[in-house]
Design a protein around this motif. Structure first.
Motif: not given
Length: 294
Positions: A168, A171, A174, A181
């Motif tokens: 994460l 990203h 997302l 998600i």
């Protein structure tokens, strides 16, 4: 045979100095068997406790404790399952020498154990390949969620958290469908909760609820808040979950207990009565407190 067998069994295994009991759960969406750590000891300890990863009732927990307490039988079991002696293995099954529940076929119990070991080994290799892949290439909402979920189910939240934090961080936005998600963020929240990182768990789950608003997510948020000692916030989240429909008995019991501690006895009564169908003794104790206060 395995996917059509709905009987829940508990399979002991050693890892990191802990005795972990994995149970078979068939996913309704795929009819495939998965294995979740339902109970475990602490490292170098013998007391078996629930993990919260899979359902296990008091009798089943007592069965797991009985196995944990009988080290000789447990060693014979591991020897029969993995010793490579076919006569020993089949003889142990036929003679019912393995520590299986009385109402379970020893053959099915042994077959489930072998299937569990196969799946555990395959999943371990899948996780290894994921972990060594470049982050930008490996990340996919559905695939990554599956990896985190496997590790969480196996009580390997430290490894899961490392992957989540790395993935994460790369990203910020997302990629993927909103449902995928939401599922990913939900699993991130559960892993953070396992690591007692309650603020991050709450943050991830609130993001998940914004994308896909469900009672389950609000119940989870209530559990996070309760574990963090935030009783009023826990009540708020439980009541949001209750807005979707009747709470499951464990959640109703926890909400009733919280309301009693906050002095809201009349509202607590409804939830305690709801929980009493499954939790008679603790609900009865709570009702005594309510009756004494009003």
């Amino acid at each position: 045979m395995l996917t059509n067998n709905n009987e829940q069994v508990f399979l002991p295994a050693w890892r990191d100095g802990r005795l972990i009991f994995f149970t078979n759960i068939v996913a309704s969406s795929s009819a495939r068997v998965g294995y979740f750590a339902a109970a475990a000891t602490e490292p170098e300890k013998t007391t078996v406790t629930r993990t919260g990863k899979a359902p296990i009732n008091s009798d089943q927990l007592a069965f797991c404790q009985k196995i944990a307490d009988d080290g000789i039988a447990l060693q014979k079991y591991f020897s029969a399952m993995a010793g490579g002696n076919l006569d020993h293995f089949t003889g142990a099954i036929q003679n019912k020498a393995l520590p299986f529940p009385e109402n379970t076929s020893p053959l099915i119990y042994a077959c489930l154990y072998l299937d569990f070991m196969r799946k555990y080994a395959v999943d371990t290799e899948i996780i290894r390949m994921y972990a060594i892949s470049p982050i930008k290439q490996r990340f996919n909402a559905e695939r990554s969620c599956g990896i985190y979920k496997i590790l969480s189910a196996r009580l390997q939240s430290i490894a899961a958290e490392k992957l989540i934090d790395a993935d994460l961080a790369q990203h910020k936005k997302l990629p993927g469908a909103s449902m995928s998600i939401a599922n990913l963020l939900r699993e991130c929240a559960i892993v953070k909760f396992d690591r007692a990182n309650y603020s991050e768990a709450e943050r991830y789950m609130l993001r998940a609820a914004k994308l896909h608003n469900t009672a389950d997510k609000w119940r989870r948020l209530a559990d996070f808040a309760l574990a963090d000692g935030a009783r009023k916030k826990s009540i708020e989240y439980f009541l949001k979950a209750a807005g979707f429909g009747p709470l499951p008995a464990p959640a109703a019991l926890n909400l009733g207990r919280c309301l009693i501690e906050e002095g809201d006895f009349e509202q607590a009564r409804d939830y305690v009565q709801q929980a009493a169908k499954m939790f008679k003794k603790p609900a009865a104790e709570l009702m005594k407190k309510i009756d004494a206060a009003v």
